[in-house]
Design an enzyme around this catalytic site. Structure first.
Site, PDB file in Angstrom:
ATOM      1  N   ARG A 234       0.011  -0.694  -2.218  1.00  0.00           N
ATOM      2  CA  ARG A 234       1.203  -1.012  -1.434  1.00  0.00           C
ATOM      3  C   ARG A 234       2.415  -0.309  -2.035  1.00  0.00           C
ATOM      4  O   ARG A 234       2.548  -0.240  -3.269  1.00  0.00           O
ATOM      5  CB  ARG A 234       1.454  -2.527  -1.414  1.00  0.00           C
ATOM      6  CG  ARG A 234       0.569  -3.291  -0.444  1.00  0.00           C
ATOM      7  CD  ARG A 234       0.886  -2.968   1.033  1.00  0.00           C
ATOM      8  NE  ARG A 234       0.012  -3.697   1.942  1.00  0.00           N
ATOM      9  CZ  ARG A 234      -1.092  -3.211   2.503  1.00  0.00           C
ATOM     10  NH1 ARG A 234      -1.478  -1.981   2.253  1.00  0.00           N
ATOM     11  NH2 ARG A 234      -1.800  -3.944   3.338  1.00  0.00           N
ATOM     12  N   HIS A 282      -0.165   6.132   5.564  1.00  0.00           N
ATOM     13  CA  HIS A 282      -0.861   4.837   5.512  1.00  0.00           C
ATOM     14  C   HIS A 282      -2.130   4.857   6.384  1.00  0.00           C
ATOM     15  O   HIS A 282      -2.287   4.055   7.309  1.00  0.00           O
ATOM     16  CB  HIS A 282       0.079   3.694   5.948  1.00  0.00           C
ATOM     17  CG  HIS A 282      -0.393   2.346   5.469  1.00  0.00           C
ATOM     18  ND1 HIS A 282       0.463   1.341   5.092  1.00  0.00           N
ATOM     19  CD2 HIS A 282      -1.649   1.847   5.298  1.00  0.00           C
ATOM     20  CE1 HIS A 282      -0.244   0.270   4.726  1.00  0.00           C
ATOM     21  NE2 HIS A 282      -1.527   0.569   4.846  1.00  0.00           N
TER      22      HIS A 282
END
Ligand code: NDP
Length: 319
Positions: A234, A282
């Site tokens: 993350r 992502h």
């Protein structure tokens, strides 16, 4: 003929994937007829009656508006998209996805990033574009140390694949682990050991209060000069300004990043203009309705019926 079971009405929220893709993947399951599920857009009036929310990055007030909820089924393996946005009501359950396809996908991505760095892909491709016959000294996996931070469902798979290529692999987790080909560590001492020893550090940590900005100026300064940083976990586990300073100052060789503090990465972000930073949008391990449908189906049923489920999130721990 026995009456067909009543479908479980489930509120659905994911701005990125149309509801129909999940409904179709669920309906294709072998056992679906045993317990059908009807997904309803979370904004619809009918969703107010739903006991389950299936969601990726639900808006702040959505959970509060769904007054009949018993729990949330996360559309990602991480749950920070739910827990970091709001005070998650203590009476609700939260179940996360753990899809072996995603561990395999992340493994492909990490191997790609590691091998491009390890085999000097950037230097060779730049030389080739100038028709230069560049030959750098050989490198050996067996003398290269890679630290995998977070050896859970995804990181454990990644660490073993790296060890399979001959790299020396360190693994860091909260609780002690025993993986035959990995040197496993925990706690502050383990963290420092990984920073000090790694030629390449791969973060596959969840975002929790304990991991927010865990990779900061102090951590980067403890890494080996010339080390490489890879993040598939993350974005908010990294202090991005500190990473940039460590790369621009020449202490770190560069980074390959799939996750960022703000996504999509803003156009004016300095990462875009840094040729030592490789940016991915992502996509290293995307949620896939085809491979994840069976787990989503089981999770929704467990919440609706109040039964035990695999991969129940420990809300206090944050992952
Ligand atoms: P798991 O919960 O299975 O694994 C997390 C690992 O991190 C565990 O080993 C855990 O330790 C360790 N960990 C957590 N907190 C700490 C801490 N404070 N100190 C040390 N170790 C810690 O998660 P997954 O492997 O399923 O997923 C990991 C993360 O990957 C997700 O949370 C998500 O953020 C990210 N992800 C990114 C994707 C992408 O496309 N970029 C796709 C999917 C996931 P322990 O084993 O002791 O619990």
């Amino acid at each position: 003929m026995p009456a067909s079971p009543t479908p479980i009405i489930t509120a659905y929220y994911d701005a990125g994937t149309p509801l129909g893709e999940w409904q179709e993947a669920l309906a294709n399951l072998k056992d679906y007829a045993r317990q059908p599920i009807r997904l309803v857009p979370a904004e619809d009036k009918e969703a107010v009656g739903a006991g389950v929310l299936l969601a990726w990055k639900p808006p702040l007030d959505l959970i509060a508006r769904l007054v009949n909820l018993r729990g949330v089924m996360s559309l990602g393996q991480g749950v920070d998209h739910i827990l970091s946005q709001q005070d998650f009501p203590s009476h609700l359950r939260l179940i996360r996805l753990v899809d072996p396809y995603m561990a395999a996908a992340m493994t492909e991505w990490v191997l790609l990033a590691v091998l491009k760095w390890h085999r000097d892909d950037g230097a060779y491709m730049a030389a080739a574009s100038r028709q230069v016959w560049l030959r750098l000294p050989p490198k050996m996996a067996t003398t290269t140390t890679i630290a995998v931070m977070g050896v859970g469902a995804i990181g454990g798979h990644v660490a073993e694949a790296l060890a399979g290529l001959g790299f020396r692999v360190l693994g860091w987790s909260r609780s002690p682990k025993h993986l035959p080909t990995i040197t496993c560590t925990t706690g502050e001492v383990g963290f420092q050991h990984c920073l000090n020893e790694a030629d390449c550090l791969v973060s596959l940590l969840p975002l929790t209060p304990a991991t927010k900005h865990i990779f900061n100026q102090s951590a980067f300064s403890r890494m080996k000069p010339g080390a490489y940083f890879i993040n598939g976990g993350r974005g908010d586990s990294v202090d991005e300004a500190a990473l940039l300073a460590a790369i621009d100052g020449g202490h770190l060789a560069g980074a390959c990043l799939d996750v960022f503090a703000t996504e999509p990465l803003p156009k004016q972000h300095p990462f875009w203009r840094n040729d030592k930073i490789t940016i991915w949008p992502h996509v290293s391990a995307q949620t896939n309705p085809i491979t994840a449908a069976a787990q989503v189906w089981a999770g929704i049923i467990a919440i609706a019926r109040g039964e035990a489920a695999d991969h129940e999130v420990d809300i206090g721990r944050g992952y």
